[in-house]
Each structure stands twice: as C-alpha cells, then as structure tokens.
Design a protein around this motif. Structure first.
Motif, PDB file in Angstrom:
ATOM      1  N   ALA A 112       0.380  -1.293  -0.033  1.00 27.96           N
ATOM      2  CA  ALA A 112       0.015  -0.163  -0.079  1.00 27.96           C
ATOM      3  C   ALA A 112       1.283   1.334   0.011  1.00 27.96           C
ATOM      4  O   ALA A 112       0.643   2.332  -1.239  1.00 27.96           O
ATOM      5  CB  ALA A 112      -0.938   0.336   1.132  1.00 27.96           C
ATOM      6  N   ASP A 113       1.669   1.553   0.830  1.00 25.86           N
ATOM      7  CA  ASP A 113       2.030   2.745   1.103  1.00 25.86           C
ATOM      8  C   ASP A 113       4.649   2.464   0.618  1.00 25.86           C
ATOM      9  O   ASP A 113       4.903   1.610   1.434  1.00 25.86           O
ATOM     10  CB  ASP A 113       2.545   2.957   2.439  1.00 25.86           C
ATOM     11  CG  ASP A 113       3.677   3.583   2.995  1.00 25.86           C
ATOM     12  OD1 ASP A 113       3.603   5.002   2.118  1.00 25.86           O
ATOM     13  OD2 ASP A 113       3.601   4.151   4.895  1.00 25.86           O
ATOM     14  N   ASP A 114       4.378   2.404  -0.740  1.00 29.70           N
ATOM     15  CA  ASP A 114       3.836   3.292  -1.460  1.00 29.70           C
ATOM     16  C   ASP A 114       4.754   3.079  -2.526  1.00 29.70           C
ATOM     17  O   ASP A 114       3.463   3.603  -3.741  1.00 29.70           O
ATOM     18  CB  ASP A 114       3.501   4.875  -0.889  1.00 29.70           C
ATOM     19  CG  ASP A 114       2.833   5.837  -2.823  1.00 29.70           C
ATOM     20  OD1 ASP A 114       1.996   5.155  -2.713  1.00 29.70           O
ATOM     21  OD2 ASP A 114       2.874   6.908  -2.759  1.00 29.70           O
ATOM     22  N   LYS A 115       4.292   1.840  -2.638  1.00 33.17           N
ATOM     23  CA  LYS A 115       4.012   0.901  -4.040  1.00 33.17           C
ATOM     24  C   LYS A 115       3.157   0.814  -5.270  1.00 33.17           C
ATOM     25  O   LYS A 115       3.231   0.244  -6.287  1.00 33.17           O
ATOM     26  CB  LYS A 115       5.423  -0.197  -3.933  1.00 33.17           C
ATOM     27  CG  LYS A 115       6.288   0.403  -2.781  1.00 33.17           C
ATOM     28  CD  LYS A 115       7.515  -1.627  -3.300  1.00 33.17           C
ATOM     29  CE  LYS A 115       8.988  -1.212  -2.564  1.00 33.17           C
ATOM     30  NZ  LYS A 115       9.735  -2.339  -2.129  1.00 33.17           N
ATOM     31  N   SER A 116       1.760   0.947  -4.141  1.00 35.17           N
ATOM     32  CA  SER A 116       0.883   0.644  -4.886  1.00 35.17           C
ATOM     33  C   SER A 116       1.216   2.322  -5.503  1.00 35.17           C
ATOM     34  O   SER A 116       0.474   2.435  -6.988  1.00 35.17           O
ATOM     35  CB  SER A 116      -0.568   0.759  -4.139  1.00 35.17           C
ATOM     36  OG  SER A 116      -0.345   1.971  -3.285  1.00 35.17           O
ATOM     37  N   GLY A 117       1.456   3.629  -5.254  1.00 38.82           N
ATOM     38  CA  GLY A 117       1.627   4.679  -6.428  1.00 38.82           C
ATOM     39  C   GLY A 117       2.360   4.427  -7.295  1.00 38.82           C
ATOM     40  O   GLY A 117       1.712   5.409  -8.303  1.00 38.82           O
ATOM     41  N   ILE A 118       2.903   3.622  -7.239  1.00 43.10           N
ATOM     42  CA  ILE A 118       3.872   3.754  -8.497  1.00 43.10           C
ATOM     43  C   ILE A 118       3.188   2.979  -9.626  1.00 43.10           C
ATOM     44  O   ILE A 118       3.299   3.302 -10.900  1.00 43.10           O
ATOM     45  CB  ILE A 118       4.753   2.899  -7.797  1.00 43.10           C
ATOM     46  CG1 ILE A 118       6.343   3.755  -7.523  1.00 43.10           C
ATOM     47  CG2 ILE A 118       6.745   2.452  -9.392  1.00 43.10           C
ATOM     48  CD1 ILE A 118       7.399   2.714  -6.387  1.00 43.10           C
ATOM     49  N   VAL A 119       2.861   1.756  -8.937  1.00 41.16           N
ATOM     50  CA  VAL A 119       1.444   1.137 -10.350  1.00 41.16           C
ATOM     51  C   VAL A 119       0.418   1.942 -11.019  1.00 41.16           C
ATOM     52  O   VAL A 119      -0.040   1.833 -11.916  1.00 41.16           O
ATOM     53  CB  VAL A 119       1.626  -0.226 -10.081  1.00 41.16           C
ATOM     54  CG1 VAL A 119       2.889  -1.229  -9.904  1.00 41.16           C
ATOM     55  CG2 VAL A 119       0.580  -0.334  -8.555  1.00 41.16           C
ATOM     56  N   ILE A 120       0.350   2.529 -10.034  1.00 40.85           N
ATOM     57  CA  ILE A 120      -0.988   3.515  -9.988  1.00 40.85           C
ATOM     58  C   ILE A 120      -0.449   4.684 -11.486  1.00 40.85           C
ATOM     59  O   ILE A 120      -1.453   4.991 -12.309  1.00 40.85           O
ATOM     60  CB  ILE A 120      -1.305   4.008  -8.989  1.00 40.85           C
ATOM     61  CG1 ILE A 120      -2.272   3.951  -8.113  1.00 40.85           C
ATOM     62  CG2 ILE A 120      -2.717   5.275  -8.647  1.00 40.85           C
ATOM     63  CD1 ILE A 120      -2.423   3.786  -6.402  1.00 40.85           C
ATOM     64  N   ALA A 121       0.792   5.046 -10.910  1.00 38.36           N
ATOM     65  CA  ALA A 121       1.042   6.188 -11.937  1.00 38.36           C
ATOM     66  C   ALA A 121       1.713   5.700 -13.334  1.00 38.36           C
ATOM     67  O   ALA A 121       0.979   5.667 -14.501  1.00 38.36           O
ATOM     68  CB  ALA A 121       2.875   6.695 -11.375  1.00 38.36           C
TER      69      ALA A 121
END
Length: 454
Positions: A125-134
């Motif tokens: 969740a914090d914050d490798k999810s943000g990488i795949v979202i991008a």
C-alpha cells in the motif's frame, strides 16, 4: 486534444491490464527498499532501477534517475502536454518502512501473498501501489495521455529526505497545473475519499543526566536521583489524565467536517478489547487537526541487562504531530521548553531538535479539484468524502512553495481499515487499486477534455 477516452473504455482497459499490474506490484514488493541509515543500499538502488524500468515499459517518456545530493535517487519522467492541455505531476515513493517476520507478520514481508482479494507485503500500500497507479494510468492511454504527465518517485520519503533542497533549487522540473500525491487513500474499502489536510511532524531528543557513573541502588538509592525515573516523570507530563496533550500553547486546527467512525478506528489500530481511546473531542479532530505526542524511543537498560544500580543517564526521542496550519518551529520549541521546565530535582537536561516539518492544507477549489471528485465518484460508484490524515508528507509544502499556482489532489489505494501501513501484515485491496487507477485515468481524460470544473 490528445487521446481522450470514455469512462467505459478506461474501465475496460484497466480491467484487462490488472493481472499484469498486480504481478508488477508483487515484483516491486520483493525489493526490501528500506532507505533508513544502517540498512543495505543495494536493494534501494535496485528498486529505483526497477521503478524506472516499469514506468518506461508502461509508456512514460524520458525516464531517468535524478541524483539527489546526500540521498537516494529520485525517478523522474515526463510526457509533454498536447497543445493547450494542462500538465499533471504524479508523486509517489519507492522506499518503505523496515519489516521483519519476527515483528508479527503472518508471512514474510518481502514475499507478496494474495489472500481474500488483498495483496500482502511491505510497501503493497505505502507506497509501491502509488508507483503502479502512476504507470497504469499512463498505459491506459498507450503512452499518449490527453494531458502532460510528469512522474516523480522519491526514494527517501520514509526517512530523512534530501529531496526538499533539490526541489527548491530546480523548480522548473516541477512546474505543472496539478499535483497528484498518490500516497494516501480511503477510510474503508469502496468508500472514496479525497484528503484535504495533513498534519505536520516535529521531534526532539531529551537527555537526562544525574550521576557521574552507575552506583549501587541499595547504598545510594533514596537520596540520589535516578536519571530514568526523572525522565519518566518528565514524559508523564506530556499528557493530562484524559490523554489530551498538555503542552501549553500548541495550535489546534479547525475540526474536520467528517467524523472518523470509531469502530473502524479501533479495528484498524488493533486496539485490545476493553482499552479506552485517549483524548477528548471528535475522533477526527484528535487524529487530523489536533496535536498528538508519542515517545518513539528510549535509551535505558533492557530488562535482560538490568542491574541493581541507579541509572546515571537516560534519553528519549519524542515525536509530535502538529495541526496542519501550525508553524513547526514554534511548536517544536514549545515542546522542548515544556520538557526543560518540568525536569525535577535540578537534574541536567539537554533537549535537541531533530525535525520540524510543515503540515498541509489543500488549496480550496484549486485547478482540477472538481474534476478529481467527479472522477473518484464515477470510478467508485459512490459519494466522495473529504478527510484529513494524521500522517505527514513534508514534500507537499515544498512543492506548494515551488509551484504556488498548482492544485493538489491527494488520493491512493490505501485504506485505513485494513492496509496497516507501517505495521505488520501491510496490504492493499486489489479492487480499490483498480478503482483508483480508473479514477486517475478518468481525471486525465476530464482535464484533457477541458473539464477542470464539473
């Protein structure tokens, strides 16, 4: 104006790519990218390379590693805006909190595991999810989004960051119309939320000395002060009997309109049965707009090393979350002055400032904010809440200073009810990960179609 697609097309493309997105996230989780001092640098550098490779493969242009003096590199890339279209910068971070199985993880934190519709692992969740979202929100448009897209993935968000000074020195790299901070999320799964405030954070180390060296507790105890006892008395004054912070003069922000459901909070915090909540006032205010103080470390003998002595020296690191609009320098000095003032018995006290980071309040009605609400509501199929977050993202205030005209959108795939960021058994809901990719892609489409306000 670029490759503008409909919600239905975005949803279809996202669902088709989700199996690959989940596998890519699993690959990223396998890197123990802990950027804290004392941890091996190899996995962190490897994670930076893997992040750059994923973004490039998914369609981001001109991807490169930016050397950050004194720290780990940031991953940066951009796709120029079509003529007349705005530019969005998406931020996330690739470093993570430390984790080991012995902390209480049910499975190895660096081996991703799917269970019950969630993906478990440190950073899920914090914050490798943000990488795949991008990455995925760019791939939806096959690398040709209807807006300009810049991506910034930091390598030191969880520790002492060196990125702030770089942003201040190179503001041209960060010029955009809207920042998306993909390092946040919802209260609960399927309940979309935009984060509008972040608390700041300050910390200090308080050290107490009483004796030249340890002495026999039987021969000298009862008259000579013990440094650890003195420290405990000082730390106990930081809160009153109800659990409210007792440091005088600290700022409290305006109470948030949204309330935090107590049952969700108790469950997500892992509060033991029968243990009371501390503090007074609305729960949302206690978590999002009022100060809170935590003793995050103590230097003192361990139980296994205990001896019948008076302890000559003891120290503690005290962390305080501050109101979103508070001045961190003022707040940390109030905390430090309080600790000095309550020291008993004329013990020797030294208090040293460690950190002082601003909180953040999203610009009201900034560029794209209404479009973001519409995108989130459409993707999740329900009304959007506005909430605060008790944690801090210091870079937000730095970006605001560098690009004062830009709007800010704070969202992500985390959920307070189950994600357990920074804790054991961290996880992300795969369904919410899909929905936030859809929302971010739809946001690009709305902006590219000229719908900054809806």
């Amino acid at each position: 104006m670029g490759n503008v697609v409909t919600f239905e097309e975005i949803l279809s493309k996202t669902r088709a790519m989700m199996p690959d997105v989940v596998e890519r996230l699993k690959t990223l989780i396998r890197y123990p990218s802990v950027a804290f001092p004392g941890y091996p640098p190899g996995p962190v550098s490897a994670m930076a390379d893997a992040t750059a490779a994923l973004l490039k493969e998914y369609g981001l242009g001109a991807v490169r590693l930016i050397d950050i003096p004194g720290g780990y590199p940031a991953v940066y890339g951009e796709i120029p805006a079509p003529a007349g279209a705005p530019t969005v910068m998406v931020y996330a971070h690739y470093d993570v909190q430390p984790a080991q199985r012995e902390d209480g993880w049910e499975t190895d934190p660096w081996t991703p595991v799917e269970k019950g519709g969630r993906l478990y692992g440190r950073g899920a969740a914090d914050d490798k999810s943000g990488i795949v979202i991008a990455a995925a929100s760019i791939r939806v448009f096959e690398g040709n989004p209807p807006v300009g897209v810049k991506v910034l993935i930091e390598g030191e968000e969880e520790t002492t960051s060196h990125l702030d000074a770089f942003v201040a020195a190179h503001p041209d790299l960060f010029q955009c119309d809207v920042f998306i901070i993909a390092d946040n999320g919802n209260i609960a799964v399927r309940n979309p939320a935009l984060t509008t405030t972040l608390r700041g954070e300050v910390s200090c180390i308080v050290e107490v000395r009483t004796l030249k060296s340890p002495v026999h507790s039987g021969m000298f105890g009862g008259a000579a002060p013990d440094a650890l006892v003195a420290l405990i008395r000082m730390l106990a004054t930081l809160h009153d009997a109800k659990g409210d912070v007792a440091v005088q003069g600290l700022r409290s922000g305006s109470p948030p309109a949204m309330e935090y459901p107590a049952e969700i909070y108790r469950e997500s915090a892992g509060l033991l049965s029968g243990v009371d909540l501390v503090g007074t006032g609305p729960l949302g205010a206690r978590l999002w707009s009022k100060p809170s103080i935590t003793v995050i470390g103590i230097d003192a003998p361990s139980i296994s090393a205990a001896a019948n002595i008076l302890i000559p020296r003891a120290a503690a690191k005290v962390s305080m979350r501050i109101a979103p609009d508070a001045d961190p320098r003022r707040e940390v000095h109030l905390l430090m002055d309080h600790l000095r003032a309550v020291a008993p018995w004329n013990v020797r006290v030294e208090v040293t400032e460690v950190s002082a980071s601003f909180g953040f309040i999203c610009p009201a009605g900034g560029p794209g904010y209404a479009a973001a609400r519409h995108a989130l509501e459409t993707a999740f199929g329900g009304p959007v809440m506005e909430k605060g977050t008790g944690g801090s993202i210091p870079l937000t205030s730095v970006l605001r200073t560098a690009v004062p005209h830009a709007g800010f959108i704070l969202w992500g795939a985390e959920d307070s009810s189950c994600s357990r960021i920074h804790g054991t058994n961290e996880s992300v809901d795969i369904g919410d990960l899909e929905r936030i990719i859809v929302a971010q892609s739809l946001f690009f489409s709305l902006l590219g179609n000229g719908r900054q306000e809806t």
